[in-house]
Scaffold this motif. Structure first.
Motif, PDB file in Angstrom:
ATOM      1  N   SER A 243      -7.201   9.696  -1.794  1.00  0.00           N
ATOM      2  CA  SER A 243      -7.959   9.482  -0.559  1.00  0.00           C
ATOM      3  C   SER A 243      -9.170   8.567  -0.734  1.00  0.00           C
ATOM      4  CB  SER A 243      -8.419  10.837  -0.009  1.00  0.00           C
ATOM      5  OG  SER A 243      -9.280  11.459  -0.943  1.00  0.00           O
TER       6      SER A 243
ATOM      7  N   GLU B 110     -10.594  -0.875   4.597  1.00  0.00           N
ATOM      8  CA  GLU B 110     -10.714  -0.605   6.026  1.00  0.00           C
ATOM      9  C   GLU B 110     -10.792  -1.926   6.775  1.00  0.00           C
ATOM     10  OE1 GLU B 110     -12.665   3.130   7.417  1.00  0.00           O
ATOM     11  OE2 GLU B 110     -14.132   1.667   8.129  1.00  0.00           O
TER      12      GLU B 110
ATOM     13  N   ARG C  93      -7.244   2.182   7.965  1.00  0.00           N
ATOM     14  CA  ARG C  93      -7.462   2.346   6.525  1.00  0.00           C
ATOM     15  C   ARG C  93      -6.133   2.136   5.818  1.00  0.00           C
ATOM     16  NH1 ARG C  93     -11.565   7.488   5.837  1.00  0.00           N
ATOM     17  NH2 ARG C  93     -13.357   6.453   6.792  1.00  0.00           N
ATOM     18  N   ILE C  94      -6.115   1.178   4.916  1.00  0.00           N
ATOM     19  CA  ILE C  94      -4.935   0.861   4.127  1.00  0.00           C
ATOM     20  C   ILE C  94      -5.156   1.466   2.747  1.00  0.00           C
ATOM     21  CG2 ILE C  94      -3.553  -1.007   3.145  1.00  0.00           C
ATOM     22  CD1 ILE C  94      -4.558  -2.731   5.520  1.00  0.00           C
ATOM     23  N   TYR C  95      -4.422   2.523   2.443  1.00  0.00           N
ATOM     24  CA  TYR C  95      -4.587   3.242   1.174  1.00  0.00           C
ATOM     25  C   TYR C  95      -3.731   2.585   0.095  1.00  0.00           C
ATOM     26  CZ  TYR C  95      -7.174   6.839   3.600  1.00  0.00           C
ATOM     27  OH  TYR C  95      -8.125   7.518   4.328  1.00  0.00           O
ATOM     28  N   LEU C  96      -4.381   2.097  -0.935  1.00  0.00           N
ATOM     29  CA  LEU C  96      -3.680   1.405  -2.008  1.00  0.00           C
ATOM     30  C   LEU C  96      -2.931   2.366  -2.916  1.00  0.00           C
ATOM     31  CD1 LEU C  96      -6.499  -1.143  -2.824  1.00  0.00           C
ATOM     32  CD2 LEU C  96      -4.546  -1.419  -1.284  1.00  0.00           C
TER      33      LEU C  96
ATOM     34  N   ASP D 124      -9.143   5.400  -2.448  1.00  0.00           N
ATOM     35  CA  ASP D 124      -8.820   4.014  -2.753  1.00  0.00           C
ATOM     36  C   ASP D 124      -8.210   3.341  -1.523  1.00  0.00           C
ATOM     37  OD1 ASP D 124      -8.497   1.739  -4.263  1.00  0.00           O
ATOM     38  OD2 ASP D 124      -6.728   2.464  -5.336  1.00  0.00           O
ATOM     39  N   TYR D 125      -9.075   2.834  -0.622  1.00  0.00           N
ATOM     40  CA  TYR D 125      -8.565   2.220   0.601  1.00  0.00           C
ATOM     41  C   TYR D 125      -9.387   0.994   0.997  1.00  0.00           C
ATOM     42  CZ  TYR D 125     -12.366   4.673   3.025  1.00  0.00           C
ATOM     43  OH  TYR D 125     -13.599   5.139   3.423  1.00  0.00           O
TER      44      TYR D 125
ATOM     45  N   CYS E 222       0.833  -1.200   0.000  1.00  0.00           N
ATOM     46  CA  CYS E 222       0.000   0.000   0.000  1.00  0.00           C
ATOM     47  C   CYS E 222       0.871   1.255   0.000  1.00  0.00           C
ATOM     48  CB  CYS E 222      -0.943   0.003   1.196  1.00  0.00           C
ATOM     49  SG  CYS E 222      -0.132   0.173   2.791  1.00  0.00           S
TER      50      CYS E 222
ATOM     51  N   HIS F 105      -1.033   4.071   5.487  1.00  0.00           N
ATOM     52  CA  HIS F 105      -2.187   3.669   6.299  1.00  0.00           C
ATOM     53  C   HIS F 105      -2.410   4.709   7.400  1.00  0.00           C
ATOM     54  CE1 HIS F 105       0.921   2.286   9.069  1.00  0.00           C
ATOM     55  NE2 HIS F 105      -0.015   2.199  10.001  1.00  0.00           N
TER      56      HIS F 105
END
Length: 77
Positions: free
Chosen positions: A62, A67, A55-58, A64-65, A44, A47
């Motif tokens: 803001s 949870e 929340r892990i943001y790929l 594309d995550y 990722c 996070h």
């Protein structure tokens, strides 16, 4: 008939040009590697902890995550 390239070679040359372009494109690199308790790993961008969840943001954006509850995460590297 004086085109210089036969009709059979044009698709091959086009495919080679596309392959060369892809090779020289800058490769994205994930900033973090999240290991889940079940053994799966997620690459990722970053996070955050939000409202009791992680929340892990790929991507850097803001929207594309994924949870997850903190108990599902074993490690972040």
């Amino acid at each position: 008939m004086g085109t210089g390239l036969s009709m059979k070679r044009r698709p091959l040359i086009a495919a080679c040009a596309v392959a060369a372009a892809v090779c020289f494109m800058p490769m994205g690199r994930a900033a973090e590697l999240v290991t889940l308790r079940n053994g799966f790993q997620i690459q990722c961008d970053h996070h955050i902890t939000a409202g009791g969840s992680v929340r892990i943001y790929l991507t850097a954006g803001s929207d594309d995550y994924i949870e997850l509850p903190p108990s599902e995460i074993a490690a972040v590297a």
